[in-house]
Design an enzyme around this catalytic site. Structure first.
Site, PDB file in Angstrom:
ATOM      1  N   ARG A  92       9.681  -8.032 -12.310  1.00 26.27           N
ATOM      2  CA  ARG A  92       8.931  -6.707 -12.610  1.00 26.27           C
ATOM      3  C   ARG A  92      10.177  -5.794 -13.286  1.00 26.27           C
ATOM      4  O   ARG A  92      11.081  -5.724 -12.736  1.00 26.27           O
ATOM      5  CB  ARG A  92       8.584  -6.291 -11.401  1.00 26.27           C
ATOM      6  CG  ARG A  92       7.988  -4.660 -11.336  1.00 26.27           C
ATOM      7  CD  ARG A  92       7.608  -4.190  -9.900  1.00 26.27           C
ATOM      8  NE  ARG A  92       7.430  -2.855 -10.158  1.00 26.27           N
ATOM      9  CZ  ARG A  92       8.121  -1.687  -9.482  1.00 26.27           C
ATOM     10  NH1 ARG A  92       8.991  -2.026  -8.717  1.00 26.27           N
ATOM     11  NH2 ARG A  92       7.510  -0.554  -9.491  1.00 26.27           N
ATOM     12  N   HIS A 136       9.096   4.536 -14.612  1.00 29.29           N
ATOM     13  CA  HIS A 136       9.954   4.236 -13.556  1.00 29.29           C
ATOM     14  C   HIS A 136      11.045   5.551 -13.724  1.00 29.29           C
ATOM     15  O   HIS A 136      12.260   5.314 -13.755  1.00 29.29           O
ATOM     16  CB  HIS A 136      10.822   2.946 -13.400  1.00 29.29           C
ATOM     17  CG  HIS A 136      11.177   2.446 -12.171  1.00 29.29           C
ATOM     18  ND1 HIS A 136      10.854   1.586 -11.332  1.00 29.29           N
ATOM     19  CD2 HIS A 136      12.033   3.520 -11.302  1.00 29.29           C
ATOM     20  CE1 HIS A 136      11.678   1.548 -10.241  1.00 29.29           C
ATOM     21  NE2 HIS A 136      12.257   2.603 -10.212  1.00 29.29           N
ATOM     22  N   GLU A 181       6.337   4.629  -7.841  1.00 31.72           N
ATOM     23  CA  GLU A 181       6.713   5.886  -6.698  1.00 31.72           C
ATOM     24  C   GLU A 181       6.599   7.392  -7.215  1.00 31.72           C
ATOM     25  O   GLU A 181       7.663   7.989  -7.573  1.00 31.72           O
ATOM     26  CB  GLU A 181       8.066   5.601  -6.103  1.00 31.72           C
ATOM     27  CG  GLU A 181       8.441   4.116  -5.713  1.00 31.72           C
ATOM     28  CD  GLU A 181       9.919   3.969  -5.052  1.00 31.72           C
ATOM     29  OE1 GLU A 181      10.623   4.905  -5.336  1.00 31.72           O
ATOM     30  OE2 GLU A 181      10.082   2.738  -4.505  1.00 31.72           O
ATOM     31  N   ASN A 310       6.070  -0.498  -2.185  1.00 34.86           N
ATOM     32  CA  ASN A 310       7.450  -0.254  -1.951  1.00 34.86           C
ATOM     33  C   ASN A 310       7.956  -0.060  -0.485  1.00 34.86           C
ATOM     34  O   ASN A 310       7.436   1.043  -0.345  1.00 34.86           O
ATOM     35  CB  ASN A 310       8.067   0.506  -2.893  1.00 34.86           C
ATOM     36  CG  ASN A 310       8.090  -0.057  -4.368  1.00 34.86           C
ATOM     37  OD1 ASN A 310       7.372  -1.284  -4.708  1.00 34.86           O
ATOM     38  ND2 ASN A 310       8.525   0.819  -5.187  1.00 34.86           N
ATOM     39  N   TYR A 312      11.102   0.237   2.350  1.00 35.94           N
ATOM     40  CA  TYR A 312      12.414   0.133   2.913  1.00 35.94           C
ATOM     41  C   TYR A 312      12.565   0.463   4.335  1.00 35.94           C
ATOM     42  O   TYR A 312      13.501  -0.377   5.108  1.00 35.94           O
ATOM     43  CB  TYR A 312      13.446   0.990   1.891  1.00 35.94           C
ATOM     44  CG  TYR A 312      13.475   0.426   0.574  1.00 35.94           C
ATOM     45  CD1 TYR A 312      14.376  -0.514   0.225  1.00 35.94           C
ATOM     46  CD2 TYR A 312      12.517   0.989  -0.136  1.00 35.94           C
ATOM     47  CE1 TYR A 312      14.325  -1.142  -1.394  1.00 35.94           C
ATOM     48  CE2 TYR A 312      12.460   0.451  -1.683  1.00 35.94           C
ATOM     49  CZ  TYR A 312      13.372  -0.622  -2.083  1.00 35.94           C
ATOM     50  OH  TYR A 312      13.283  -1.000  -3.486  1.00 35.94           O
ATOM     51  N   GLU A 376       8.438  -3.979  -4.299  1.00 34.83           N
ATOM     52  CA  GLU A 376       9.948  -3.527  -3.700  1.00 34.83           C
ATOM     53  C   GLU A 376      10.148  -3.911  -2.408  1.00 34.83           C
ATOM     54  O   GLU A 376       9.332  -3.213  -1.420  1.00 34.83           O
ATOM     55  CB  GLU A 376      10.507  -2.297  -4.438  1.00 34.83           C
ATOM     56  CG  GLU A 376      10.697  -2.313  -5.754  1.00 34.83           C
ATOM     57  CD  GLU A 376      11.075  -0.746  -5.965  1.00 34.83           C
ATOM     58  OE1 GLU A 376      11.784  -0.163  -5.382  1.00 34.83           O
ATOM     59  OE2 GLU A 376      10.912  -0.298  -7.178  1.00 34.83           O
TER      60      GLU A 376
END
Ligand code: IFM
Length: 471
Positions: A92, A136, A181, A310, A312, A376
């Site tokens: 990606r 992005h 995002e 994504n 985290y 991600e």
């Protein structure tokens, strides 16, 4: 509710969960253009908002700048060869809008587009499926000068740009993500000011959010209409997973508000064609209105094929400040992040793999019928090379193992997840944190541009082989 007792499920249980993933599961790594390419002045590339923002004194830790980054623009074949060693099936990456259309409008810049043409061919030659993100975060500076994402015209410029890229690469690229995002583009870029273009205007951020969604819908429609072969179209969100710090009404309301701007303001219009009523009320209370025009919500709700997620960390919020007040000095409701004392990564992000499971299950439950791909997930740690230059990044392996197991658990609990991409292939420019935060499976020495796979790279390759059954 704040819960500090949940722990990682343990290595053996993680292995069993990971082994339950299907052999067809998609495995990949992700990067983005500005974070790795460098070559900001070459072959006709125009400036982006990040080129500008990096030059604002104090904006980037250490005064770092992405002018060279990982020099991927010149080392692309070497980097694809490294990917091949990882045995991934998908890469990606993002296209830099100012490289292919320097001012954000007008004709294509052939030299810039040629880079992505070569990249796609190199990937296909290596047996790796290209997964292309159109945006992005690197908006052409000229478009920002004309108002940026808070201005409606930017959505139309984005759709035109998307078509330029699709016209050139659509014969070989099947998977397309419009935006990465958009919460960051809107909120960090225009409200909090911790990312380019660094503005601090809440109303502008909400306008940006709407125009990002509109750009996504316009681009999706045009690509779908133009496609003469099957394509998979989607958008990637960092929905976050926000929980109330306690069960108090104030904390639950703070979590509702955070979820409103983090998850529902994106996914409700994308999948249901309407903004959530409570979010509209919250915005109206702040004197802010979403600039919806007739037909916008139909465009935004254009069906798409895959939601990129994504993840985290999870976060906990309180609706009162440390003195117990529910409103701040400006009269705005308090939304205060609270830490739980869990282990953190080098980003100071708490490690909460079970929050990942909960998020994926929640997304599948609340927005059914949309396949998910983890576009991600990864972690920065203080990697220390030994005397031979090897990096035994056990903490990263533990993080990845726990989170891939969390994905497998979510699948068992009913979430339709089709793939997982590590952030990131190699250490790179971590935006406002500069080069100090290293997320890569591969270490980059920024002096020499030498690449050294870390232990996690080998571990990830073996994991992929094991799940595929070709270990
Ligand atoms: O590096 C970023 C990436 O560009 C977007 N998602 C989060 C990553 C880690 O902060």
């Amino acid at each position: 509710m704040l819960d500090t007792t949940a722990a990682l499920v343990g290595a053996e249980a993680e292995r069993e969960l990971i082994a339950s993933l299907p052999a067809s599961f998609r495995w990949g790594v992700a990067t983005s253009a500005y974070q790795i390419e460098g070559a900001v002045d070459e072959d006709g590339r125009g400036p982006s908002i990040w080129d500008t923002y990096c030059r604002v004194p104090g904006a980037i830790d250490g005064g770092d700048i992405g002018d060279v980054a990982c020099d991927h623009y010149h080392r692309m074949p070497e980097d694809v060869a490294l990917m091949r060693e990882l045995d991934i099936d998908t890469y990606r990456f993002s296209v830099a809008w100012p490289r292919v259309q320097p001012g954000g409008k007008g004709p294509v810049n052939p030299a810039g587009m040629a880079f992505y043409d070569r990249l796609v061919d190199e990937l296909l030659g290596a047996g790796i499926d290209p997964w292309l993100t159109l945006y992005h975060w690197d908006l052409p500076q000229e478009l920002e000068d004309a108002g940026g994402w808070p201005v409606r015209d930017t959505a139309y410029r984005f759709a035109d740009y998307a078509m330029l890229v699709f016209d050139r690469l659509g014969d070989r690229v099947r998977c397309w993500t419009t935006l990465n995002e958009p919460w960051c583009s809107a909120m960090l870029g225009y409200h909090i000011g911790r990312q380019a273009p660094g503005r601090q205007d809440f109303s502008a951020a909400i306008h940006a959010a709407h125009h990002l969604l509109l750009g996504h819908g316009l681009g999706t429609r045009r690509i779908r209409e133009a496609a003469s072969r099957p394509v998979e179209l989607g958008i990637t969100l960092n929905t976050g997973h926000v929980l109330p710090a306690t069960d108090s009404e104030a904390d639950r309301d703070a979590a509702r508000r955070a979820d409103g701007l983090g998850v529902r303001i994106w996914l409700d219009p994308l999948t249901r064609g309407r903004y959530p009523a409570d979010v509209l009320d919250d915005l109206a209370a702040r004197g802010v209105h979403i600039p919806v025009q007739d037909g916008d919500l139909d465009i935004i709700a254009t069906p798409f094929d895959v939601l990129g997620v994504n993840y985290y960390f999870a976060s906990y919020v309180s609706g009162v400040d440390s003195a117990g007040n529910r409103f701040d000095a400006a009269g705005l409701p308090v939304e205060r992040s609270v830490t739980t004392g869990r282990p953190v990564t080098a980003m100071n992000w708490e490690i909460v793999p079970e929050g990942f499971t909960d998020l994926l299950v929640r997304l599948s439950r609340d927005y059914p019928g949309i396949p998910l791909v983890v576009t991600e997930n990864g972690a920065a740690f203080e990697d220390v090379p030994d005397e031979n230059g090897s990096i035994d990044d056990e903490q990263r392996i533990a993080y990845l193992s726990a989170h891939i197991a969390a994905v497998a658990k979510a699948r068992q609990d009913g979430a339709d997840i089709r793939g997982y991409f590590v952030w990131t292939l190699m250490d790179n420019f971590e935006w406002a944190y500069g080069f100090a935060k290293r997320f890569g499976l591969i270490r980059v020495d920024y002096e020499t541009q030498e690449r050294t796979p870390k232990s996690s790279a080998l571990w990830f390759r073996n994991l992929i082989r094991g799940v595929r059954g070709d270990a």
